[in-house]
Each structure stands twice: as structure tokens, then as C-alpha cells.
Write an enzyme that holds these catalytic residues in place. Structure first.
Site, PDB file in Angstrom:
ATOM      1  CG  ASP A 217      -2.268   0.648   0.935  1.00 54.94           C
ATOM      2  OD1 ASP A 217      -2.216   1.833   0.572  1.00 54.94           O
ATOM      3  OD2 ASP A 217      -3.342   0.033   1.078  1.00 54.94           O
ATOM      4  CG  HIS A 240      -0.879   1.479  -3.340  1.00 58.92           C
ATOM      5  ND1 HIS A 240      -2.149   1.228  -2.897  1.00 58.92           N
ATOM      6  CD2 HIS A 240      -0.486   0.340  -3.966  1.00 58.92           C
ATOM      7  CE1 HIS A 240      -2.504  -0.019  -3.228  1.00 58.92           C
ATOM      8  NE2 HIS A 240      -1.499  -0.573  -3.867  1.00 58.92           N
TER       9      HIS A 240
END
Ligand SMILES: *[C@@H]1O[C@H](CO)[C@@H](O)[C@H](O)[C@H]1NC(C)=O
Ligand SMILES: *[C@@H]1O[C@H](CO)[C@@H](O)[C@H](O)[C@H]1NC(C)=O
Ligand SMILES: *[C@@H]1O[C@H](CO)[C@@H](O)[C@H](O)[C@H]1NC(C)=O
Ligand SMILES: *[C@@H]1O[C@H](CO)[C@@H](O)[C@H](O)[C@H]1NC(C)=O
Ligand SMILES: *[C@@H]1O[C@H](CO)[C@@H](O)[C@H](O)[C@H]1NC(C)=O
Length: 395
Positions: A217, A240
Site C-alpha cells: 500500500d 502505492h
């Protein structure tokens, strides 16, 4: 000194070694042995460290250990406490053994805390990741346990150690003043759910330096109340990207100010540098003085992005503009490759347009061609080479 006194001295020294004013507490002397469970030993060593009147180090030698959740709490009498870990400490794979705590290793209310050593903290996430239902069940999903919670720490340092395969976020920083991550390493696979690297909230003076983050993430994310955060020489990927927000969904948030990201490399990440706010939310805080500079993007899907219509799983009305004001943002000397044609996205709020956004030497290509900038409610100032806003969206 007599033989007996000397023997006694050696005996005591094996428990407590005072070197140059720093007292060393070996976890082994508290019953923390290789291949064993060191939960009790760590807890006891912490209690001793906390009540020490001189600076103190808890030492974990290079070996494998198991440890359940620990809550290392101050305020402490000790002027400084270091945990030096050269070993590999594993969390239980079975979540039920973690007593439902939010964080496996929680350190709170300490001044001058240091976590260091060449060791690894392994959250043993793979056996739990499938319990993460947050993608399917947005409103009522059970949060898994994070590796670290650093809360209300002042003047503290986390250095050299590795956080591996956390069940959830690797690190949550809350309410800290002056905390530094240096040569820290975060390691989890691309498909591990919600394994954000370092999440910061309600903290002033956070530095993340010379750090390598690969996770499933956001590599670094800033929540509300993050002020004066510096990121320098960080590599991110997989992951991310580096994100500010999301904010604006609730009213109790405090502003985000002064964020500098410099000399970083992002590789194969979903986003590069991003600011995101919720539309249709009641929040009215400001996001100010965000500076992204000297950044290399390698195959990053959305390298430069402000998204004030951030609405995953379509759970909000994008037509109602975000009330979060974004002011003073620079993207400078950002180069490399984008995974999409729209390498620069500046989607600001129709209610409170972005102010003073600068693009300066933003050179990104997609399949060998310059990317385009998609903008709405933003009129970036361009210096040097940077894509101009195109399309109907350039309102
Ligand atoms: C940290 O600093 C804050 C603000 O100066 C202070 O209120 C708090 O007591 C300090 N905490 C510790 C654990 O020293
Ligand atoms: C912000 O950080 C810089 C450098 O880390 C420091 O000199 C300055 O005092 C900080 N300002 C605030 C308001 O914390
Ligand atoms: C940061 O700068 C140094 C010196 O120019 C360079 O060696 C290093 O690779 C840079 N780090 C990143 C992550 O780009
Ligand atoms: C580019 O990144 C995507 C993931 O965002 C990945 O699937 C793809 O393999 C990467 N391409 C290269 C050449 O690494
Ligand atoms: C925005 O930046 C300018 C300098 O470019 C500064 O004078 C101003 O105080 C900043 N605004 C905010 C809200 O911090």
C-alpha cells in the site's frame, strides 16, 4: 580487588554492563533466550529500563525469537532508552494470540527513545492477510494488527532495523514531536493488503531519511495534523507511493502543513506523489506548503497527482466538491517514466480551487512521449519544462 569480589563483579556484569554512562540490559538476563518467547523478558527489561536513572540500552543479540504483543509505556525516569535488536523477532502468525491489539509493538509516552540494530521485526503477515476483508466490506471490516505504534514520543529515532510482513500498516506515528527514521527498511510483497509503510498523524517534526520501502500500500502517508515532515533519500516500490491524505471525510481533523519530499526514487508504484481529499465531506482543513523535488519515477502509473475527488469504491458523491483548501504546492525536477498518458493530474476542488501550484521541470514520458497534464480548478505556474494542462478539464 579480591578474586571473590572480581567474580562477583563478573557475575553482576553479565546482567548489567555500564559502559560510558549507558547501562546495557541484555534480554537474555531476563530469560529471553534464542528460539524462545521473549514477551516477558522484553516487558521486564522495559520496566527496568524505564526506571533507570542513567541512559539505558536493551540488547537483543542475533538469534531468532518469538514475541507476543508488547506495550512499552512511559513516562520514564530514564533520560534515554534504546532497544538494540540484532535478531529476528517474530510475531505470532495466529491473530488470536495478539489479544486484538492494534499494534504488535506499541511504544508510548517516551522522550529520547531509540530503536536500532541490524535486526528484523517480522509480523508474519502471510498467514493473516486473507483475513483482511476491507476491500469487500468497507464500513465494517476488522483491522489487523500493525507491526509498530509509536505514539506520543519526543526526540526519538528508529534506525537500521527492518519491519517485515506486517499484518496491517508497518508503522503508525501518532502524536510525536521530533522523530526520525534513518536507514529503516520496510519489506512486504506488492499484493499484501493495507500494509502501508509509515503512516503519520498529529505529529510535528518527522524525518524519514535513507529508507527503503517495498510494500502493498502507500509507502508513506500523511494523515491530518502532520506538520513539518521531511522525506529524503527514500526508495519506494512496490507500493502505492507517497500520499498526503485522504482527509476531509470528518470534521475533527487538524491542518497538514510543511511537507518536503526530496531525492526519492519510486519504482513500479501505483502513484508517485499524491494529495487526496474526499469530495462531499464536511472537513474544512487546509493542506499547505507541499514540496516535491528531485524525484525519479520508474514506470509509475500516476506519477504526479492531486485528487480532490478521491472516492474509492464509489461511496460518495463526486459532484459535491471537497472543502479542503490546498495551497502552495511545488513539483520540481521530477523525471522518469509514467505508466499512463496523463502523468500529471491536478483535479482540485470546484468549491475551493488549488492555489499557487507550481510545476517546474517535470519531465515524464509515457511510451517514449511526453505525458499530458489533466487539470481542473488548478492553474499551475510552469517554469522550465513541464506539461501544460490540456483538454476540457482545464477549467
Ligand atoms: C513531549 O513533548 C510535549 C510537548 O512539549 C510534552 O507535553 C510531553 O509531556 C512530552 N512527552 C514526553 C513523554 O516527554
Ligand atoms: C521544522 O523542521 C526543521 C528541520 O527539521 C526545524 O529546524 C524546525 O524548527 C521545525 N519547525 C517546527 C515548527 O517544528
Ligand atoms: C539521493 O542522492 C544521492 C546523492 O546524489 C544519490 O546517491 C541517491 O541515489 C539519491 N537517492 C534516491 C532515492 O534517489
Ligand atoms: C510497470 O508497473 C506495473 C505495475 O504498476 C507492472 O505490472 C509492470 O510489470 C511494470 N513494467 C515494468 C517494465 O516493470
Ligand atoms: C505560501 O507560500 C508563500 C511563499 O511562496 C508564503 O509567503 C505563504 O505564507 C504561504 N502560505 C501559507 C498558507 O503557508
Amino acid at each position: 580487588m579480591s578474586i571473590i569480589t572480581f567474580a562477583l563483579f563478573l557475575f553482576l556484569a553479565s546482567f548489567v554492563v555500564v559502559t560510558a554512562q549507558k547501562k546495557v540490559l541484555d534480554i537474555a538476563s531476563y530469560g529471553g533466550l534464542p528460539n524462545g518467547d521473549i514477551t516477558q523478558a522484553m516487558t521486564k527489561a522495559w520496566a527496568a529500563a524505564c526506571s533507570s536513572t542513567v541512559p539505558v540500552r536493551i540488547y537483543v543479540k542475533n538469534a531468532k525469537y518469538k514475541m507476543l504483543d508488547v506495550h512499552l509505556k512511559g513516562p520514564c525516569k530514564a533520560p534515554a532508552i534504546e532497544i538494540y535488536n540484532d535478531g529476528t523477532i517474530q510475531a505470532p502468525g495466529d491473530m488470536s494470540q495478539l489479544h486484538g491489539v492494534q499494534q504488535w509493538i506499541r511504544v508510548e509516552y517516551v522522550n529520547k527513545f531509540t530503536l536500532s540494530g541490524r535486526g528484523t521485526f517480522d509480523g508474519l503477515g502471510p498467514s493473516s492477510w486473507h483475513h483482511n476483508t476491507c476491500a469487500k466490506n468497507v464500513h465494517n471490516c476488522k483491522m489487523l494488527t500493525m507491526n509498530f505504534g509509536f505514539s506520543f514520543l519526543n526526540n526519538s529515532v528508529i534506525r537500521d532495523v527492518t519491519s517485515k510482513d506486517s499484518k496491517n500498516f508497518h508503522v503508525n506515528v501518532l502524536g510525536c514531536n521530533n522523530i526520525e527514521f534513518n536507514n529503516f527498511k520496510i519489506d512486504a510483497p506488492e499484493d499484501s493488503p493495507n500494509t502501508d509503510g509509515i503512516h503519520i498523524g498529529r505529529s510535528v517534526g518527522v524525518r524519514i531519511l535513507h529508507t527503503k520501502i517495498g510494500t502493498g500500500d502507500d509507502c508513506i502517508s500523511l494523515g491530518d495534523g502532520s506538520v513539518n515532515v521531511t522525506v529524503n533519500d527514500v526508495t519506494c516500490g512496490p507500493g502505492h507511493g507517497i500520499s498526503v491524505g485522504s482527509v476531509g471525510k470528518i470534521t475533527s481533523e487538524t491542518p497538514i502543513d510543511s511537507f518536503t519530499v526530496k531525492n526519492c526514487t519510486l519504482t513500479n508504484t501505483m502513484n508517485g506523489v499524491r494529495i487526496k481529499t474526499w469530495p462531499a465531506g464536511p472537513g474544512t482543513i487546509t493542506i499547505t506548503n507541499m514540496h516535491f523535488e528531485d524525484i525519479i519515477m520508474n514506470n509509475v502509473s500516476n506519477p504526479v497527482i492531486i485528487d480532490q475527488e478521491y472516492c474509492p469504491w464509489n461511496q460518495c458523491n463526486k459532484k459535491i466538491p471537497s472543502k479542503i483548501k490546498i495551497r502552495n504546492v511545488t513539483f520540481k525536477n521530477i523525471r522518469g517514466t509514467s505508466g499512463t498518458k496523463e502523468g500529471v493530474t491536478l483535479i482540485c476542488s470546484a468549491g475551493v480551487p488549488c492555489e499557487n501550484v507550481k510545476l517546474s521541470d517535470v519531465k515524464l514520458t509515457f511510451k517514449g512521449r511526453e505525458v499530458v497534464a489533466k487539470c481542473s480548478n488548478a492553474k499551475p505556474t510552469i517554469t522550465g519544462v513541464a506539461p501544460a494542462c490540456v483538454g476540457a478539464a482545464a477549467a
